[in-house]
Every structure is written in structure tokens, then in C-alpha cells.
Design a protein around this motif. Sequence first.
Motif, PDB file in Angstrom:
ATOM      1  N   ASP A  44       0.876  -1.315   0.003  1.00  0.00           N
ATOM      2  CA  ASP A  44       0.009   0.212   0.085  1.00  0.00           C
ATOM      3  C   ASP A  44       0.895   1.022  -0.077  1.00  0.00           C
ATOM      4  O   ASP A  44       1.631   1.392   1.082  1.00  0.00           O
ATOM      5  N   TYR A  45       0.793   1.891  -1.167  1.00  0.00           N
ATOM      6  CA  TYR A  45       1.824   3.059  -1.358  1.00  0.00           C
ATOM      7  C   TYR A  45       0.937   4.282  -2.184  1.00  0.00           C
ATOM      8  O   TYR A  45       0.353   3.931  -3.259  1.00  0.00           O
ATOM      9  N   PRO A  46       1.146   5.395  -1.717  1.00  0.00           N
ATOM     10  CA  PRO A  46       0.219   6.613  -2.323  1.00  0.00           C
ATOM     11  C   PRO A  46       0.711   6.920  -3.508  1.00  0.00           C
ATOM     12  O   PRO A  46       0.424   7.796  -4.264  1.00  0.00           O
ATOM     13  N   GLY A  47       2.316   6.829  -3.821  1.00  0.00           N
ATOM     14  CA  GLY A  47       2.784   7.225  -5.114  1.00  0.00           C
ATOM     15  C   GLY A  47       1.952   6.562  -6.374  1.00  0.00           C
ATOM     16  O   GLY A  47       1.243   5.589  -6.139  1.00  0.00           O
ATOM     17  N   LYS A  48       2.217   7.066  -7.409  1.00  0.00           N
ATOM     18  CA  LYS A  48       1.260   6.830  -8.566  1.00  0.00           C
ATOM     19  C   LYS A  48       2.373   6.509  -9.393  1.00  0.00           C
ATOM     20  O   LYS A  48       3.719   6.959  -9.855  1.00  0.00           O
ATOM     21  N   GLY A  49       2.235   5.623 -10.546  1.00  0.00           N
ATOM     22  CA  GLY A  49       3.023   5.510 -11.964  1.00  0.00           C
ATOM     23  C   GLY A  49       4.413   4.909 -11.627  1.00  0.00           C
ATOM     24  O   GLY A  49       4.471   4.177 -10.773  1.00  0.00           O
ATOM     25  N   TYR A  50       5.414   5.370 -12.102  1.00  0.00           N
ATOM     26  CA  TYR A  50       6.747   5.052 -11.906  1.00  0.00           C
ATOM     27  C   TYR A  50       7.141   5.078 -10.521  1.00  0.00           C
ATOM     28  O   TYR A  50       8.002   4.437  -9.887  1.00  0.00           O
ATOM     29  N   ARG A  51       6.421   5.982  -9.630  1.00  0.00           N
ATOM     30  CA  ARG A  51       6.873   6.291  -8.439  1.00  0.00           C
ATOM     31  C   ARG A  51       6.334   5.079  -7.471  1.00  0.00           C
ATOM     32  O   ARG A  51       6.536   5.061  -6.403  1.00  0.00           O
ATOM     33  N   ALA A  52       5.465   4.331  -8.072  1.00  0.00           N
ATOM     34  CA  ALA A  52       4.835   2.958  -7.080  1.00  0.00           C
ATOM     35  C   ALA A  52       5.439   1.590  -7.814  1.00  0.00           C
ATOM     36  O   ALA A  52       5.040   0.486  -7.333  1.00  0.00           O
ATOM     37  N   LEU A  53       6.384   2.049  -8.543  1.00  0.00           N
ATOM     38  CA  LEU A  53       7.386   0.637  -9.066  1.00  0.00           C
ATOM     39  C   LEU A  53       8.096   0.017  -7.954  1.00  0.00           C
ATOM     40  O   LEU A  53       8.843   0.701  -7.365  1.00  0.00           O
ATOM     41  N   PHE A  54       7.770  -1.177  -7.629  1.00  0.00           N
ATOM     42  CA  PHE A  54       8.622  -1.991  -6.536  1.00  0.00           C
ATOM     43  C   PHE A  54       8.957  -3.444  -7.198  1.00  0.00           C
ATOM     44  O   PHE A  54       8.118  -3.761  -8.161  1.00  0.00           O
ATOM     45  N   GLY A  55       9.732  -4.057  -6.371  1.00  0.00           N
ATOM     46  CA  GLY A  55      10.146  -5.294  -6.747  1.00  0.00           C
ATOM     47  C   GLY A  55      10.226  -6.292  -5.543  1.00  0.00           C
ATOM     48  O   GLY A  55      10.498  -5.670  -4.534  1.00  0.00           O
ATOM     49  N   TRP A  56      10.044  -7.362  -5.368  1.00  0.00           N
ATOM     50  CA  TRP A  56      10.200  -8.402  -4.434  1.00  0.00           C
ATOM     51  C   TRP A  56      11.208  -9.194  -4.666  1.00  0.00           C
ATOM     52  O   TRP A  56      11.490  -9.776  -5.706  1.00  0.00           O
ATOM     53  N   VAL A  57      12.333  -9.246  -3.703  1.00  0.00           N
ATOM     54  CA  VAL A  57      13.546  -9.958  -3.713  1.00  0.00           C
ATOM     55  C   VAL A  57      13.338 -11.215  -2.802  1.00  0.00           C
ATOM     56  O   VAL A  57      13.009 -10.803  -1.627  1.00  0.00           O
ATOM     57  N   GLN A  58      13.322 -12.300  -3.341  1.00  0.00           N
ATOM     58  CA  GLN A  58      13.061 -13.399  -2.266  1.00  0.00           C
ATOM     59  C   GLN A  58      14.162 -14.723  -2.274  1.00  0.00           C
ATOM     60  O   GLN A  58      14.787 -15.024  -3.189  1.00  0.00           O
ATOM     61  N   LEU A  59      14.837 -14.843  -0.975  1.00  0.00           N
ATOM     62  CA  LEU A  59      15.784 -15.817  -0.865  1.00  0.00           C
ATOM     63  C   LEU A  59      15.316 -16.854   0.105  1.00  0.00           C
ATOM     64  O   LEU A  59      14.462 -16.428   0.975  1.00  0.00           O
ATOM     65  N   VAL A  60      15.561 -17.964  -0.062  1.00  0.00           N
ATOM     66  CA  VAL A  60      15.225 -19.111   0.532  1.00  0.00           C
ATOM     67  C   VAL A  60      16.373 -19.974   1.220  1.00  0.00           C
ATOM     68  O   VAL A  60      17.395 -20.425   0.430  1.00  0.00           O
ATOM     69  N   ARG A  61      16.130 -20.395   2.420  1.00  0.00           N
ATOM     70  CA  ARG A  61      17.227 -21.461   3.048  1.00  0.00           C
ATOM     71  C   ARG A  61      16.271 -22.606   3.398  1.00  0.00           C
ATOM     72  O   ARG A  61      15.530 -22.555   4.215  1.00  0.00           O
ATOM     73  N   SER A  62      16.983 -23.910   2.630  1.00  0.00           N
ATOM     74  CA  SER A  62      15.999 -25.093   2.969  1.00  0.00           C
ATOM     75  C   SER A  62      16.841 -26.131   3.074  1.00  0.00           C
ATOM     76  O   SER A  62      17.897 -26.268   2.294  1.00  0.00           O
ATOM     77  N   THR A  63      16.480 -27.203   3.920  1.00  0.00           N
ATOM     78  CA  THR A  63      17.309 -28.310   4.234  1.00  0.00           C
ATOM     79  C   THR A  63      17.430 -29.208   2.831  1.00  0.00           C
ATOM     80  O   THR A  63      18.246 -30.090   2.778  1.00  0.00           O
ATOM     81  N   ASP A  64      16.395 -29.017   2.023  1.00  0.00           N
ATOM     82  CA  ASP A  64      16.582 -29.570   0.718  1.00  0.00           C
ATOM     83  C   ASP A  64      17.328 -28.938  -0.388  1.00  0.00           C
ATOM     84  O   ASP A  64      17.013 -29.207  -1.742  1.00  0.00           O
ATOM     85  N   ASN A  65      17.997 -27.852  -0.397  1.00  0.00           N
ATOM     86  CA  ASN A  65      18.389 -27.023  -1.379  1.00  0.00           C
ATOM     87  C   ASN A  65      20.081 -27.605  -1.553  1.00  0.00           C
ATOM     88  O   ASN A  65      20.364 -28.612  -0.903  1.00  0.00           O
ATOM     89  N   SER A  66      20.758 -27.038  -2.565  1.00  0.00           N
ATOM     90  CA  SER A  66      22.120 -27.356  -2.746  1.00  0.00           C
ATOM     91  C   SER A  66      23.083 -27.489  -1.439  1.00  0.00           C
ATOM     92  O   SER A  66      24.055 -28.147  -1.392  1.00  0.00           O
ATOM     93  N   SER A  67      22.655 -26.630  -0.518  1.00  0.00           N
ATOM     94  CA  SER A  67      23.749 -26.487   0.725  1.00  0.00           C
ATOM     95  C   SER A  67      23.169 -27.232   1.944  1.00  0.00           C
ATOM     96  O   SER A  67      23.618 -26.967   3.037  1.00  0.00           O
ATOM     97  N   ALA A  68      22.055 -27.942   1.651  1.00  0.00           N
ATOM     98  CA  ALA A  68      21.358 -28.749   2.918  1.00  0.00           C
ATOM     99  C   ALA A  68      20.954 -27.678   3.944  1.00  0.00           C
ATOM    100  O   ALA A  68      20.960 -27.833   5.052  1.00  0.00           O
TER     101      ALA A  68
END
Length: 181
Positions: A44-68
Motif C-alpha cells: 500500500d503506497y500513495p505514489g502513482k505510476g513509476y513512483r509506485a514501481l517496486f520489486g520483491w527479492v526473495q531468498l530461501v534457505r531450505s534443508t533440501d537445497n544444494s547447501s542442505a
Amino acid sequence: MIIPFLRDDMQGAVTVTLERVDDPAAVGKHPSAAGFPCCTAVVDYPGKGYRALFGWVQLVRSTDNSSAGAVFDMDPFYLFEDAPSPYAFFGINPTLFDAPSRAERAALNWTAHSYLAWTPMDDTERRVVPLAGFSWGFDIDSASRITLQEVQALTAVDWDAHLPYLGSSYPGWAFDKWQSK
């Protein structure tokens, strides 16, 4: 959980909901996803257009990934996992949605660090500027029971710990330290 953030002297907020998946078909998942978590984070952000451009960066640590489970890896949206961008979702006030699951319910620890960020469009380089973050996930015990991890707000220390990995994974991008306001 509601996590406030500030961008361009305007106050915004991220509302995070973590639920157990009771009806996998309703969220576009296979029936085996029943009981796993479903995370939604709405900006929820009051900016409009390009001022409301955002992105989500997601990292995961899982015991079934390449590093256990020893380190975090990127968790890109699978349709774009080969795209050279650190963002899993990007757009005007983008919603993060994730419903991780496994066909087999073996003992597992799965933790995500999800960060709302923005990229200044007046820069000559692609830069990721973090604004807010949270941790969430699930555990499967030896009896195949799924426990959801409580949503917790993340801090600059958490983001900054990921900077070496992010920089080496996306050499065409610059990653700012989190500036606490």
C-alpha cells in the motif's frame, strides 16, 4: 503483520498474511499442497505510476537445497528463473504471493527472506534499494506434520548479510545497504 516503509518521503506499508492451504486448487496448487503455507504480501503506497514501481527479492534457505540449508539461495518465480533479474515480482505496488510445497512430506526446514525494494529509474546502473522485509516459512517434522513459521520483520542486518551473495549472483546489478530511517 503490517510493516511500514518510507520512500521519497511518502509512507507506505506492506501487509503480510500467512495462511495454511486448505484448498490447494483455490491457489492454483496440486492437492498435495494441502497443509503447506500460503504467503501474500500486499503493498500500500500513495505514489502513482513509476513512483509506485517496486520489486520483491526473495531468498530461501531450505534443508533440501544444494547447501542442505546452510545458506540462502534465490527463489525466483519459476517462469522467469533464468532471467538476469533479482526480482521475483515487479510492478506497480506488486503483491508477493508464494505457496511452497513438496510432494513428499519428509523432515524439512524452509525459511524465506522476502524484501520489498525499488530501483531508481534515473540512475545509469540497475540498483536495488531495500525498503522492508520479513521472514516466513514452514517446518516438516519426522511425523510429517507441517508447522508454519511465524512472520517476523527483518532488519538492515538481515539484508546486509545477503549482499555478497546478491552481488555475485547478479553482477549486472548494484545492491544498496539498507538505510534505516
